[in-house]
Every structure is written in C-alpha cells, then in structure tokens.
Design a protein around this motif. Structure first.
Motif, PDB file in Angstrom:
ATOM      1  N   PHE A 297       0.851  -1.184   0.000  1.00  0.00           N
ATOM      2  CA  PHE A 297       0.000   0.000   0.000  1.00  0.00           C
ATOM      3  C   PHE A 297       0.887   1.235   0.000  1.00  0.00           C
ATOM      4  CE2 PHE A 297       0.471  -1.063   4.505  1.00  0.00           C
ATOM      5  CZ  PHE A 297       0.690   0.157   5.122  1.00  0.00           C
TER       6      PHE A 297
ATOM      7  N   HIS B 199      -6.620  12.083  -2.883  1.00  0.00           N
ATOM      8  CA  HIS B 199      -6.530  10.677  -3.287  1.00  0.00           C
ATOM      9  C   HIS B 199      -6.446   9.722  -2.097  1.00  0.00           C
ATOM     10  CE1 HIS B 199      -5.936  12.525  -7.137  1.00  0.00           C
ATOM     11  NE2 HIS B 199      -4.717  12.912  -6.861  1.00  0.00           N
ATOM     12  N   ARG B 200      -6.914  10.178  -0.951  1.00  0.00           N
ATOM     13  CA  ARG B 200      -6.887   9.350   0.248  1.00  0.00           C
ATOM     14  C   ARG B 200      -7.866   8.184   0.106  1.00  0.00           C
ATOM     15  NH1 ARG B 200      -7.602  11.206   6.534  1.00  0.00           N
ATOM     16  NH2 ARG B 200      -7.486   9.086   7.331  1.00  0.00           N
ATOM     17  N   THR B 201      -7.471   7.019   0.619  1.00  0.00           N
ATOM     18  CA  THR B 201      -8.380   5.875   0.644  1.00  0.00           C
ATOM     19  C   THR B 201      -9.323   6.036   1.842  1.00  0.00           C
ATOM     20  OG1 THR B 201      -7.023   4.491   2.093  1.00  0.00           O
ATOM     21  CG2 THR B 201      -6.546   4.400  -0.293  1.00  0.00           C
ATOM     22  N   GLY B 202     -10.190   5.090   2.051  1.00  0.00           N
ATOM     23  CA  GLY B 202     -11.113   5.133   3.176  1.00  0.00           C
ATOM     24  C   GLY B 202     -10.496   4.729   4.502  1.00  0.00           C
ATOM     25  N   ASP B 203      -9.223   4.350   4.517  1.00  0.00           N
ATOM     26  CA  ASP B 203      -8.547   3.929   5.736  1.00  0.00           C
ATOM     27  C   ASP B 203      -8.299   5.150   6.626  1.00  0.00           C
ATOM     28  OD1 ASP B 203      -6.862   2.956   7.719  1.00  0.00           O
ATOM     29  OD2 ASP B 203      -5.314   2.243   6.345  1.00  0.00           O
TER      30      ASP B 203
ATOM     31  N   ARG C 257      -2.951   6.590   3.841  1.00  0.00           N
ATOM     32  CA  ARG C 257      -3.002   5.744   2.644  1.00  0.00           C
ATOM     33  C   ARG C 257      -3.659   6.514   1.496  1.00  0.00           C
ATOM     34  NH1 ARG C 257      -4.235  -0.652   3.225  1.00  0.00           N
ATOM     35  NH2 ARG C 257      -3.086  -1.012   5.142  1.00  0.00           N
ATOM     36  N   VAL C 258      -3.076   6.358   0.318  1.00  0.00           N
ATOM     37  CA  VAL C 258      -3.623   6.982  -0.884  1.00  0.00           C
ATOM     38  C   VAL C 258      -3.692   5.944  -1.995  1.00  0.00           C
ATOM     39  CG1 VAL C 258      -2.811   9.317  -0.317  1.00  0.00           C
ATOM     40  CG2 VAL C 258      -1.336   7.780  -1.629  1.00  0.00           C
ATOM     41  N   TRP C 259      -4.596   6.160  -2.931  1.00  0.00           N
ATOM     42  CA  TRP C 259      -4.674   5.267  -4.087  1.00  0.00           C
ATOM     43  C   TRP C 259      -3.847   5.804  -5.241  1.00  0.00           C
ATOM     44  CZ3 TRP C 259      -6.970   7.833  -8.125  1.00  0.00           C
ATOM     45  CH2 TRP C 259      -7.838   8.870  -7.801  1.00  0.00           C
ATOM     46  N   GLN C 260      -3.439   7.073  -5.123  1.00  0.00           N
ATOM     47  CA  GLN C 260      -2.563   7.700  -6.114  1.00  0.00           C
ATOM     48  C   GLN C 260      -1.784   8.785  -5.388  1.00  0.00           C
ATOM     49  OE1 GLN C 260      -4.607   9.204  -9.566  1.00  0.00           O
ATOM     50  NE2 GLN C 260      -2.992  10.671  -9.998  1.00  0.00           N
TER      51      GLN C 260
END
Length: 154
Positions: free
Chosen positions: A12, A52-56, A81-84
């Motif tokens: 991740f 671009h943050r995830t839901g975590d 955490r980010v997805w990009q």
C-alpha cells in the motif's frame, strides 16, 4: 511483551510530508526533525485533506530509504493511505512481506518512545528474525494506540 509475526499480503502507498534524519539527531531535542514533521502534519490537517486518500482512517509514520541500519540516515513520512500519490507530497510504498508488530497503548508521545525502546531491545538479543531495513511503519490505531511494524527477512 513479545512481538507478533504477521504477513502483509499486499503493498500500500502512504503520502505526506517527509524528513531525512538520523537516529542520533532524533535523540537530541535541539536537532530532532520528527517532532516538527508531525506538528506540521497535524497543524495543516493533512490527515483529512490529503488528495486521493483511501477510506482507511489510520495515520502512518513510514520509515524508508535506509542508508544502512539503525545508525544510518533514513526518511520518515507522516501520512495516510492513498490510491494515487498527490503532487507535492512524498509517497512511499509499503511492500508486502513479513513484519514483527510491537504494540503500545497509552499517552503519546511517551507510549511511542516506550514501544520503540521495545523494538530496539528486542533486536539486541539473540532473536529468530533479522531486521530487513527496507520499510518499517507505525500505524496509529487511535489517539493513544500504536502498532510498530518492523520488516524482517524471510
């Protein structure tokens, strides 16, 4: 307390501000860079505003780019955490692999310091695992909880 061996099945990415530092500098308040890194992270609300943050909801402290071992330079990233990877922030990928997890619960930053002391003490002895010095990370499980993940050789 003995650490728990766990396997991270998928990598991740964490993004946020970072600082390059050295253990010797961090034990001296006059030269320590990490308290300022974290103060800026929280003062700017980066945990909530990072693109671009995830839901975590977890906040991470990621240690990477080790020069050598515990005595060499390393980079610390305070982030989420980010997805990009967003522009302007340092992004680091936490690789899949085996980690020893040391947990601490109590008032910060004292609990963090005590938990890191457990990490250093553990690796001073004759132990079945050797640190990999690739990427290690702290996962803050709330305002008074931390899980320090130390990468170990397979």
């Amino acid at each position: 307390m003995n650490p728990e061996l766990t396997t991270l099945d998928a990598p991740f990415t964490v993004a946020g501000p970072s600082a390059r530092t050295l253990y010797q500098d961090e034990i001296n308040p006059a030269t320590a860079r990490l308290p300022g890194l974290w103060a800026g992270f929280f003062a700017q609300g980066m945990g909530l505003q990072t693109l671009h943050r995830t839901g975590d909801p977890t906040v991470y402290g990621v240690y990477s780019d080790y020069e050598s071992d515990a005595q060499g330079h390393y980079t610390c990233t305070a982030g989420v955490r980010v997805w990009q990877a967003p522009a302007g922030l340092h992004a680091v990928t936490v690789p899949a692999g085996r980690y020893l997890v040391f947990r601490g619960q109590g008032p910060m930053p004292q609990t963090l310091v005590q938990t890191w002391a457990q990490v250093w003490g553990y690796f001073q002895g004759d132990v079945p695992y050797a640190r990999a010095f690739t990427v290690d990370f702290e996962a803050y499980t709330g305002p008074d909880g931390v899980a320090i993940h130390i990468a170990v050789h397979d």
